[in-house]
Motif scaffolding. Structure first.
Motif, PDB file in Angstrom:
ATOM      1  N   GLU A  77      38.706  62.404 -28.388  1.00  0.00           N
ATOM      2  CA  GLU A  77      39.701  62.816 -27.407  1.00  0.00           C
ATOM      3  C   GLU A  77      39.267  64.054 -26.636  1.00  0.00           C
ATOM      4  O   GLU A  77      38.507  64.893 -27.149  1.00  0.00           O
ATOM      5  CB  GLU A  77      41.029  63.105 -28.098  1.00  0.00           C
ATOM      6  CG  GLU A  77      41.736  61.871 -28.606  1.00  0.00           C
ATOM      7  CD  GLU A  77      43.213  62.125 -28.777  1.00  0.00           C
ATOM      8  OE1 GLU A  77      43.929  62.171 -27.763  1.00  0.00           O
ATOM      9  OE2 GLU A  77      43.641  62.307 -29.931  1.00  0.00           O
ATOM     10  N   THR A  78      39.772  64.174 -25.423  1.00  0.00           N
ATOM     11  CA  THR A  78      39.574  65.377 -24.626  1.00  0.00           C
ATOM     12  C   THR A  78      40.495  66.484 -25.153  1.00  0.00           C
ATOM     13  O   THR A  78      41.673  66.251 -25.431  1.00  0.00           O
ATOM     14  CB  THR A  78      39.908  65.099 -23.149  1.00  0.00           C
ATOM     15  OG1 THR A  78      39.039  64.071 -22.664  1.00  0.00           O
ATOM     16  CG2 THR A  78      39.733  66.355 -22.301  1.00  0.00           C
ATOM     17  N   THR A  79      39.954  67.677 -25.304  1.00  0.00           N
ATOM     18  CA  THR A  79      40.750  68.830 -25.741  1.00  0.00           C
ATOM     19  C   THR A  79      41.305  69.549 -24.525  1.00  0.00           C
ATOM     20  O   THR A  79      40.585  69.775 -23.544  1.00  0.00           O
ATOM     21  CB  THR A  79      39.885  69.792 -26.576  1.00  0.00           C
ATOM     22  OG1 THR A  79      39.344  69.077 -27.693  1.00  0.00           O
ATOM     23  CG2 THR A  79      40.698  70.958 -27.083  1.00  0.00           C
ATOM     24  N   VAL A  80      42.586  69.925 -24.572  1.00  0.00           N
ATOM     25  CA  VAL A  80      43.235  70.550 -23.418  1.00  0.00           C
ATOM     26  C   VAL A  80      43.988  71.799 -23.854  1.00  0.00           C
ATOM     27  O   VAL A  80      44.268  71.999 -25.043  1.00  0.00           O
ATOM     28  CB  VAL A  80      44.206  69.575 -22.723  1.00  0.00           C
ATOM     29  CG1 VAL A  80      43.475  68.327 -22.242  1.00  0.00           C
ATOM     30  CG2 VAL A  80      45.361  69.205 -23.658  1.00  0.00           C
ATOM     31  N   VAL A  81      44.318  72.632 -22.862  1.00  0.00           N
ATOM     32  CA  VAL A  81      45.155  73.817 -23.077  1.00  0.00           C
ATOM     33  C   VAL A  81      46.518  73.554 -22.452  1.00  0.00           C
ATOM     34  O   VAL A  81      46.610  73.243 -21.253  1.00  0.00           O
ATOM     35  CB  VAL A  81      44.533  75.073 -22.441  1.00  0.00           C
ATOM     36  CG1 VAL A  81      45.376  76.301 -22.765  1.00  0.00           C
ATOM     37  CG2 VAL A  81      43.109  75.271 -22.907  1.00  0.00           C
ATOM     38  N   VAL A  82      47.566  73.654 -23.236  1.00  0.00           N
ATOM     39  CA  VAL A  82      48.931  73.494 -22.726  1.00  0.00           C
ATOM     40  C   VAL A  82      49.399  74.846 -22.187  1.00  0.00           C
ATOM     41  O   VAL A  82      49.358  75.862 -22.902  1.00  0.00           O
ATOM     42  CB  VAL A  82      49.878  73.000 -23.829  1.00  0.00           C
ATOM     43  CG1 VAL A  82      51.299  72.848 -23.273  1.00  0.00           C
ATOM     44  CG2 VAL A  82      49.384  71.677 -24.397  1.00  0.00           C
ATOM     45  N   ILE A  83      49.813  74.862 -20.917  1.00  0.00           N
ATOM     46  CA  ILE A  83      50.183  76.110 -20.240  1.00  0.00           C
ATOM     47  C   ILE A  83      51.480  75.911 -19.448  1.00  0.00           C
ATOM     48  O   ILE A  83      51.810  74.785 -19.064  1.00  0.00           O
ATOM     49  CB  ILE A  83      49.074  76.579 -19.273  1.00  0.00           C
ATOM     50  CG1 ILE A  83      48.773  75.471 -18.265  1.00  0.00           C
ATOM     51  CG2 ILE A  83      47.811  76.960 -20.032  1.00  0.00           C
ATOM     52  CD1 ILE A  83      47.724  75.840 -17.214  1.00  0.00           C
ATOM     53  N   PRO A  84      52.225  76.983 -19.191  1.00  0.00           N
ATOM     54  CA  PRO A  84      53.383  76.878 -18.302  1.00  0.00           C
ATOM     55  C   PRO A  84      52.939  76.551 -16.875  1.00  0.00           C
ATOM     56  O   PRO A  84      51.826  76.875 -16.462  1.00  0.00           O
ATOM     57  CB  PRO A  84      54.023  78.271 -18.373  1.00  0.00           C
ATOM     58  CG  PRO A  84      53.498  78.877 -19.631  1.00  0.00           C
ATOM     59  CD  PRO A  84      52.119  78.316 -19.806  1.00  0.00           C
ATOM     60  N   LYS A  85      53.806  75.903 -16.127  1.00  0.00           N
ATOM     61  CA  LYS A  85      53.444  75.504 -14.771  1.00  0.00           C
ATOM     62  C   LYS A  85      53.280  76.691 -13.825  1.00  0.00           C
ATOM     63  O   LYS A  85      52.672  76.549 -12.761  1.00  0.00           O
ATOM     64  CB  LYS A  85      54.494  74.545 -14.207  1.00  0.00           C
ATOM     65  CG  LYS A  85      54.320  73.125 -14.718  1.00  0.00           C
ATOM     66  CD  LYS A  85      55.162  72.143 -13.929  1.00  0.00           C
ATOM     67  CE  LYS A  85      54.833  70.707 -14.336  1.00  0.00           C
ATOM     68  NZ  LYS A  85      55.652  69.722 -13.565  1.00  0.00           N
ATOM     69  N   ASP A  86      53.807  77.852 -14.195  1.00  0.00           N
ATOM     70  CA  ASP A  86      53.625  79.023 -13.335  1.00  0.00           C
ATOM     71  C   ASP A  86      52.470  79.906 -13.820  1.00  0.00           C
ATOM     72  O   ASP A  86      52.292  81.037 -13.360  1.00  0.00           O
ATOM     73  CB  ASP A  86      54.929  79.846 -13.281  1.00  0.00           C
ATOM     74  CG  ASP A  86      55.385  80.305 -14.663  1.00  0.00           C
ATOM     75  OD1 ASP A  86      54.731  79.930 -15.671  1.00  0.00           O
ATOM     76  OD2 ASP A  86      56.404  81.016 -14.743  1.00  0.00           O
ATOM     77  N   HIS A  87      51.649  79.413 -14.724  1.00  0.00           N
ATOM     78  CA  HIS A  87      50.511  80.187 -15.233  1.00  0.00           C
ATOM     79  C   HIS A  87      49.392  80.202 -14.190  1.00  0.00           C
ATOM     80  O   HIS A  87      49.218  79.244 -13.426  1.00  0.00           O
ATOM     81  CB  HIS A  87      50.006  79.574 -16.543  1.00  0.00           C
ATOM     82  CG  HIS A  87      49.083  80.467 -17.312  1.00  0.00           C
ATOM     83  ND1 HIS A  87      47.738  80.583 -17.012  1.00  0.00           N
ATOM     84  CD2 HIS A  87      49.299  81.286 -18.375  1.00  0.00           C
ATOM     85  CE1 HIS A  87      47.171  81.419 -17.864  1.00  0.00           C
ATOM     86  NE2 HIS A  87      48.104  81.874 -18.697  1.00  0.00           N
ATOM     87  N   ALA A  88      48.636  81.286 -14.161  1.00  0.00           N
ATOM     88  CA  ALA A  88      47.550  81.412 -13.184  1.00  0.00           C
ATOM     89  C   ALA A  88      46.483  80.355 -13.364  1.00  0.00           C
ATOM     90  O   ALA A  88      45.788  79.974 -12.401  1.00  0.00           O
ATOM     91  CB  ALA A  88      46.922  82.805 -13.296  1.00  0.00           C
ATOM     92  N   THR A  90      46.745  77.291 -13.622  1.00  0.00           N
ATOM     93  CA  THR A  90      47.015  76.044 -12.912  1.00  0.00           C
ATOM     94  C   THR A  90      46.196  75.938 -11.621  1.00  0.00           C
ATOM     95  O   THR A  90      46.084  74.857 -11.049  1.00  0.00           O
ATOM     96  CB  THR A  90      48.509  75.931 -12.564  1.00  0.00           C
ATOM     97  OG1 THR A  90      48.907  77.079 -11.787  1.00  0.00           O
ATOM     98  CG2 THR A  90      49.351  75.859 -13.831  1.00  0.00           C
ATOM     99  N   ALA A  91      45.590  77.032 -11.190  1.00  0.00           N
ATOM    100  CA  ALA A  91      44.792  77.023  -9.968  1.00  0.00           C
ATOM    101  C   ALA A  91      43.400  76.424 -10.199  1.00  0.00           C
ATOM    102  O   ALA A  91      42.685  76.141  -9.235  1.00  0.00           O
ATOM    103  CB  ALA A  91      44.655  78.438  -9.409  1.00  0.00           C
ATOM    104  N   VAL A  92      42.992  76.223 -11.441  1.00  0.00           N
ATOM    105  CA  VAL A  92      41.659  75.686 -11.739  1.00  0.00           C
ATOM    106  C   VAL A  92      41.800  74.290 -12.328  1.00  0.00           C
ATOM    107  O   VAL A  92      42.853  73.892 -12.831  1.00  0.00           O
ATOM    108  CB  VAL A  92      40.895  76.599 -12.722  1.00  0.00           C
ATOM    109  CG1 VAL A  92      40.721  77.988 -12.112  1.00  0.00           C
ATOM    110  CG2 VAL A  92      41.614  76.679 -14.059  1.00  0.00           C
TER     111      VAL A  92
END
Length: 260
Positions: A77-88, A90-92
């Motif tokens: 599986e691909t490993t991901v980081v769960v972040i809030p939608k207003d986190h910086a 999200t720009a990458v």
């Protein structure tokens, strides 16, 4: 019920994040008389469930102790980081482990990535479950690193995720007790591996069909005369020893004499 009889059902365990729908559908098409029962189980308890006979086979997260369990790795599986939608972040499009150096990264007790310590700064306490950790991410307490399937399973409208490079990965495998490799287990292994319904696995190969005799065709055809011989009852051919030859292959005839 003897050992050769088909059990009334096949019990398939699966850990959170795995979606067995495709394989269940194929099973129902091929073995409509043998119902398949799904058994959901936490990742940490899957191996014990198989050993205790709670399921015939199951989709588990590696590693498993292969002393008494067989396992076929299926995918990583691909490993991901769960972040809030207003986190910086999200720009990458993706993040690296170094990007998390100054972030609080939650480490739930049911972590499936198998590392002793995730990247980033540890939280004061470890959440009991991944679901609890997702709630803390939504509350702005920290971030969470999980396999992508778990990020989708616990999706929230106020959260998103980004792929994480240079991190631990989780592998999914099909596992079953080695001493209980039944015909139904073999059948499900074939489905997971993509074998067709007409697969010859476990069946003796079909012997090659004997070639038809060709002597009948040959015996009905007339034989050709050998070189230097004429066919019986026919006119003389080339290669005969009697008589002179003319260019056309016939006997040489003399001119008739005139009477005096």
């Amino acid at each position: 019920m003897t050992g050769s009889e088909v059990p009334p059902a096949f019990r398939l365990a699966y850990v959170p994040g795995v979606t067995p729908t495709k394989w269940v559908r194929i099973w129902n098409e091929r073995l409509p008389g043998t119902p398949l029962t799904l058994v959901g189980v936490p990742a940490a308890e899957a191996a014990g469930l198989l050993r205790d006979g709670g399921a015939d086979a199951g989709f588990v997260r590696l590693p498993v102790d292969r002393t008494d369990l067989s396992a076929i790795p299926l995918y990583t599986e691909t490993t991901v980081v769960v972040i809030p939608k207003d986190h910086a972040a999200t720009a990458v499009e993706e993040m690296s482990a170094e990007d998390l150096a100054d972030e609080i990264v939650l480490h739930p007790l049911d972590d499936t990535l198998g590392w002793e310590r995730p990247p980033g700064r540890p939280a004061l306490e470890r959440p009991a479950t991944t679901e609890d950790a997702v709630e803390l991410v939504a509350a702005g307490v920290g971030l969470l690193v999980v396999p992508q399937s778990l990020a989708r399973l616990h999706h929230r409208k106020d959260l998103t995720y980004r792929p994480l490079t240079g991190a631990a990965e989780s592998r999914i495998a099909l596992s079953w007790p080695e001493e209980r490799t039944t015909d139904l287990v073999e059948e499900f292994i074939g489905i997971v591996r993509g074998r067709t319904v007409n697969s010859t696995r476990g069946r003796p190969p079909t012997p090659p069909q004997p070639k038809g005799k060709r002597t009948d065709k040959k015996s009905s055809a007339p034989r050709k005369p050998a070189a230097g011989k004429t066919s019986r009852g026919g006119s003389g051919g080339t290669g005969g020893t009697g008589g002179a030859k003319n260019p056309k292959g016939g006997a040489k005839r003399g001119k008739p004499r005139r009477r005096p």
